[in-house]
Design a protein around this motif. Structure first.
Motif, PDB file in Angstrom:
ATOM      1  N   SER A 127      36.546  39.720  54.421  1.00  0.00           N
ATOM      2  CA  SER A 127      37.303  38.532  53.839  1.00  0.00           C
ATOM      3  C   SER A 127      36.366  38.103  52.489  1.00  0.00           C
ATOM      4  CB  SER A 127      36.674  36.987  54.902  1.00  0.00           C
ATOM      5  OG  SER A 127      37.346  37.399  56.104  1.00  0.00           O
ATOM      6  N   MET A 128      35.163  38.627  52.096  1.00  0.00           N
ATOM      7  CA  MET A 128      34.687  38.473  50.945  1.00  0.00           C
ATOM      8  C   MET A 128      34.867  39.637  50.133  1.00  0.00           C
ATOM      9  SD  MET A 128      30.791  37.207  51.967  1.00  0.00           S
ATOM     10  CE  MET A 128      30.459  36.933  50.117  1.00  0.00           C
ATOM     11  N   LEU A 129      35.630  40.675  50.420  1.00  0.00           N
ATOM     12  CA  LEU A 129      35.982  41.970  49.665  1.00  0.00           C
ATOM     13  C   LEU A 129      36.476  41.482  48.257  1.00  0.00           C
ATOM     14  CD1 LEU A 129      35.517  44.630  49.457  1.00  0.00           C
ATOM     15  CD2 LEU A 129      37.657  45.007  50.661  1.00  0.00           C
ATOM     16  N   PRO A 130      37.624  40.528  48.242  1.00  0.00           N
ATOM     17  CA  PRO A 130      37.964  40.037  46.806  1.00  0.00           C
ATOM     18  C   PRO A 130      37.207  39.519  46.158  1.00  0.00           C
ATOM     19  CG  PRO A 130      39.563  39.311  48.854  1.00  0.00           C
ATOM     20  CD  PRO A 130      38.292  39.771  49.400  1.00  0.00           C
ATOM     21  N   ILE A 131      36.231  38.668  46.464  1.00  0.00           N
ATOM     22  CA  ILE A 131      35.064  38.112  45.364  1.00  0.00           C
ATOM     23  C   ILE A 131      34.227  39.173  45.037  1.00  0.00           C
ATOM     24  CG2 ILE A 131      33.676  37.178  47.238  1.00  0.00           C
ATOM     25  CD1 ILE A 131      34.760  35.781  43.886  1.00  0.00           C
ATOM     26  N   ILE A 132      33.963  39.969  45.897  1.00  0.00           N
ATOM     27  CA  ILE A 132      32.836  41.124  45.630  1.00  0.00           C
ATOM     28  C   ILE A 132      33.473  42.057  44.436  1.00  0.00           C
ATOM     29  CG2 ILE A 132      31.950  43.119  46.386  1.00  0.00           C
ATOM     30  CD1 ILE A 132      31.623  41.698  49.307  1.00  0.00           C
ATOM     31  N   ILE A 133      34.957  42.417  44.508  1.00  0.00           N
ATOM     32  CA  ILE A 133      35.472  43.144  43.603  1.00  0.00           C
ATOM     33  C   ILE A 133      35.654  42.483  42.573  1.00  0.00           C
ATOM     34  CG2 ILE A 133      37.767  44.083  42.997  1.00  0.00           C
ATOM     35  CD1 ILE A 133      38.036  44.693  46.123  1.00  0.00           C
ATOM     36  N   VAL A 134      35.820  41.068  42.529  1.00  0.00           N
ATOM     37  CA  VAL A 134      35.863  40.293  41.118  1.00  0.00           C
ATOM     38  C   VAL A 134      34.701  40.192  40.296  1.00  0.00           C
ATOM     39  CG1 VAL A 134      36.129  38.184  40.232  1.00  0.00           C
ATOM     40  CG2 VAL A 134      37.828  38.857  41.847  1.00  0.00           C
ATOM     41  N   VAL A 135      33.584  39.801  41.240  1.00  0.00           N
ATOM     42  CA  VAL A 135      32.148  39.909  40.377  1.00  0.00           C
ATOM     43  C   VAL A 135      31.884  41.399  40.115  1.00  0.00           C
ATOM     44  CG1 VAL A 135      29.845  39.516  40.901  1.00  0.00           C
ATOM     45  CG2 VAL A 135      31.407  38.033  42.004  1.00  0.00           C
ATOM     46  N   GLY A 136      32.263  42.419  40.762  1.00  0.00           N
ATOM     47  CA  GLY A 136      31.621  43.784  40.460  1.00  0.00           C
ATOM     48  C   GLY A 136      32.500  43.981  39.189  1.00  0.00           C
ATOM     49  N   THR A 137      33.748  43.964  39.289  1.00  0.00           N
ATOM     50  CA  THR A 137      34.655  44.688  38.186  1.00  0.00           C
ATOM     51  C   THR A 137      34.320  43.752  36.562  1.00  0.00           C
ATOM     52  OG1 THR A 137      36.422  43.266  38.848  1.00  0.00           O
ATOM     53  CG2 THR A 137      36.560  45.277  39.327  1.00  0.00           C
ATOM     54  N   LEU A 138      34.299  42.644  36.951  1.00  0.00           N
ATOM     55  CA  LEU A 138      33.796  41.678  35.682  1.00  0.00           C
ATOM     56  C   LEU A 138      32.557  41.932  35.283  1.00  0.00           C
ATOM     57  CD1 LEU A 138      35.192  37.956  36.667  1.00  0.00           C
ATOM     58  CD2 LEU A 138      36.384  39.993  35.441  1.00  0.00           C
ATOM     59  N   SER A 139      31.478  42.496  35.792  1.00  0.00           N
ATOM     60  CA  SER A 139      30.416  43.033  35.376  1.00  0.00           C
ATOM     61  C   SER A 139      30.264  44.274  34.526  1.00  0.00           C
ATOM     62  CB  SER A 139      29.159  43.125  36.462  1.00  0.00           C
ATOM     63  OG  SER A 139      29.082  41.928  37.342  1.00  0.00           O
ATOM     64  N   LEU A 140      31.340  44.898  34.468  1.00  0.00           N
ATOM     65  CA  LEU A 140      31.457  46.150  33.853  1.00  0.00           C
ATOM     66  C   LEU A 140      31.528  45.723  32.415  1.00  0.00           C
ATOM     67  CD1 LEU A 140      34.727  47.967  35.547  1.00  0.00           C
ATOM     68  CD2 LEU A 140      32.163  48.612  35.486  1.00  0.00           C
ATOM     69  N   GLY A 141      31.791  44.473  32.016  1.00  0.00           N
ATOM     70  CA  GLY A 141      31.917  44.074  30.597  1.00  0.00           C
ATOM     71  C   GLY A 141      30.503  44.083  30.112  1.00  0.00           C
ATOM     72  N   ALA A 175      40.076  43.686  38.055  1.00  0.00           N
ATOM     73  CA  ALA A 175      40.042  42.692  39.100  1.00  0.00           C
ATOM     74  C   ALA A 175      41.394  42.045  39.313  1.00  0.00           C
ATOM     75  CB  ALA A 175      39.287  41.366  38.283  1.00  0.00           C
ATOM     76  N   TYR A 176      42.498  42.014  38.450  1.00  0.00           N
ATOM     77  CA  TYR A 176      43.696  41.527  38.602  1.00  0.00           C
ATOM     78  C   TYR A 176      44.682  42.496  39.600  1.00  0.00           C
ATOM     79  CZ  TYR A 176      48.787  40.289  38.064  1.00  0.00           C
ATOM     80  OH  TYR A 176      50.173  39.958  37.820  1.00  0.00           O
ATOM     81  N   LYS A 177      44.420  43.855  39.320  1.00  0.00           N
ATOM     82  CA  LYS A 177      44.854  44.826  40.209  1.00  0.00           C
ATOM     83  C   LYS A 177      44.424  44.859  41.573  1.00  0.00           C
ATOM     84  CE  LYS A 177      45.945  49.613  40.583  1.00  0.00           C
ATOM     85  NZ  LYS A 177      46.050  51.228  39.848  1.00  0.00           N
ATOM     86  N   TYR A 178      43.286  44.699  41.977  1.00  0.00           N
ATOM     87  CA  TYR A 178      42.457  44.874  43.176  1.00  0.00           C
ATOM     88  C   TYR A 178      42.411  43.389  43.833  1.00  0.00           C
ATOM     89  CZ  TYR A 178      42.202  49.765  42.034  1.00  0.00           C
ATOM     90  OH  TYR A 178      42.425  51.055  41.718  1.00  0.00           O
ATOM     91  N   ALA A 179      42.079  42.436  43.210  1.00  0.00           N
ATOM     92  CA  ALA A 179      41.947  41.229  43.712  1.00  0.00           C
ATOM     93  C   ALA A 179      42.756  40.164  43.244  1.00  0.00           C
ATOM     94  CB  ALA A 179      40.551  40.628  43.385  1.00  0.00           C
ATOM     95  N   ASN A 180      43.620  40.412  42.469  1.00  0.00           N
ATOM     96  CA  ASN A 180      44.808  39.334  42.001  1.00  0.00           C
ATOM     97  C   ASN A 180      43.997  38.246  41.461  1.00  0.00           C
ATOM     98  OD1 ASN A 180      47.362  38.460  41.791  1.00  0.00           O
ATOM     99  ND2 ASN A 180      47.368  37.282  43.422  1.00  0.00           N
ATOM    100  N   TYR A 181      43.008  38.561  40.637  1.00  0.00           N
ATOM    101  CA  TYR A 181      42.343  37.670  39.807  1.00  0.00           C
ATOM    102  C   TYR A 181      42.730  37.788  38.538  1.00  0.00           C
ATOM    103  CZ  TYR A 181      38.404  35.266  37.152  1.00  0.00           C
ATOM    104  OH  TYR A 181      37.737  34.700  36.377  1.00  0.00           O
ATOM    105  N   LYS A 182      43.122  36.600  37.861  1.00  0.00           N
ATOM    106  CA  LYS A 182      43.452  36.372  36.218  1.00  0.00           C
ATOM    107  C   LYS A 182      42.885  35.183  35.849  1.00  0.00           C
ATOM    108  CE  LYS A 182      48.274  35.121  37.461  1.00  0.00           C
ATOM    109  NZ  LYS A 182      49.636  35.591  37.433  1.00  0.00           N
ATOM    110  N   ILE A 183      42.606  35.143  34.494  1.00  0.00           N
ATOM    111  CA  ILE A 183      42.504  34.006  33.790  1.00  0.00           C
ATOM    112  C   ILE A 183      43.684  32.962  33.440  1.00  0.00           C
ATOM    113  CG2 ILE A 183      41.506  32.987  31.746  1.00  0.00           C
ATOM    114  CD1 ILE A 183      39.459  35.519  31.668  1.00  0.00           C
ATOM    115  N   PHE A 184      44.662  33.677  32.828  1.00  0.00           N
ATOM    116  CA  PHE A 184      45.752  33.081  32.500  1.00  0.00           C
ATOM    117  C   PHE A 184      46.969  33.565  33.388  1.00  0.00           C
ATOM    118  CE2 PHE A 184      43.280  33.833  28.856  1.00  0.00           C
ATOM    119  CZ  PHE A 184      42.938  32.580  28.368  1.00  0.00           C
TER     120      PHE A 184
END
Length: 315
Positions: free
Chosen positions: A228-242, A306-315
């Motif tokens: 259940s937490m996998l999406p937020i883990i992916i978001v935090v991990g991928t955004l950390s790439l920056g 993050a958008y591809k694997y967790a459907n996370y987007k800013i806009f």
């Protein structure tokens, strides 16, 4: 013909409402002006200085009269052994920080979530969260005293077990470990909040069904909580790439010394030392520009993932 007139009339009415809405919110746009002006002056205007990366810049000649050298400083950057070592140090330290700043808060959030005494839970969370508000200037002084080989509390404790004093901040074998551990300690509380918020969004009926099926707490964590937490883990991990090239300038500047340049010097501190202390503005700007371009690519890549694997987007 009548329907076309009606459509035209409706379009005109919509445009009129939009104009009226903009007129009604002009005060809010005016309130944004000071912030926009500050961003323009301190963020965008200084970008004009990037031209120094392609010049042999001299302050008394300025941007217009300094000789143009093209990509010479970028070639020099990859020829210098120090520059290659600095890039490697940055990648190692930042990668370790990303991994542990993801894993440790996640594990701590899972453990804290199992505490049912709310007063104790909130107290622990507050204590762990407090270091986030302290600057590295303060923490740097505290850590230098604590890790000192002469009377530091850590070495005093180790001496109880017969361990000889260790110069943690002056030993290349220990410096990276100290940097990573202290950064995780400082930011663990803040990152834990993100995962605790994700835990509250899990449907309780899933746990109830698992209990009926005979699942213990460990099995509930493995088969319900973590998926259940996998999406937020992916978001935090991928955004950390920056931040892969941001190894913590303020932390390392307050902790390092010439003895640990080999393993502790990163791009930001290298640029600071070469550009501001040694006065080689053009070379330092080239190194900083290289870092910025790579970081921009990684930020864009992180958001795409993050958008591809967790459907996370800013806009």
């Amino acid at each position: 013909m009548q329907s076309a007139v009606d459509v035209k009339g409706q379009t005109t009415a919509v445009e009129a409402k939009r104009v009226q809405k903009r007129r009604g919110t002009w005060q809010l746009h005016v309130m944004l002006l000071p912030a926009l002006i500050i961003v323009l002056i301190f963020q965008y205007v200084p970008m004009l200085g990037l031209v120094m990366a392609f010049q042999d810049y001299e302050p008394w000649l300025g941007f217009l009269r300094s000789p143009w050298v093209g990509l010479e400083h970028f070639r020099t950057m990859f020829e210098y052994e120090d520059a290659r070592q600095v890039i490697w140090n940055t990648l190692v330290i930042s990668t370790l920080k990303i991994i542990f700043n993801l894993g440790v808060p996640l594990a701590f959030a899972l453990l804290l979530n199992e505490v049912y005494v709310m007063k104790f839970k909130r107290t622990v969370q507050t204590i762990v969260y407090l270091p986030h508000f302290l600057s590295w200037v303060i923490l740097g002084g505290i850590l230098i005293d604590m890790l000192s080989p002469e009377g530091g509390i850590v070495n005093r404790f180790l001496s109880i077990f017969g361990v000889k004093p260790i110069f943690f901040l002056g030993d290349n074998d220990w410096f990276r470990t100290v940097v990573v551990v202290t950064d995780v300690w400082k930011e663990c509380g803040f990152n834990t909040i993100v995962f605790l918020a994700a835990l509250t969004s899990i449907n309780p009926s899933l746990y109830e069904a698992a209990i009926v099926d005979g699942a213990n707490r460990w099995q509930q964590t493995i088969y319900i909580t973590l998926p259940s937490m996998l999406p937020i883990i992916i978001v935090v991990g991928t955004l950390s790439l920056g931040n892969i090239l941001n190894a913590g300038f303020d932390q390392i500047l307050n902790l390092y010394n010439p003895l640990v340049y080999k393993t502790g010097d990163i791009i930001d501190t290298y640029v600071y030392r070469v550009g501001l202390l040694n006065g080689d503005f053009s070379y330092a700007t080239a190194v900083g520009l290289f870092k910025s371009v790579i970081s921009f690519i990684l930020v864009v890549t992180g958001y795409r993932l993050a958008y591809k694997y967790a459907n996370y987007k800013i806009f």
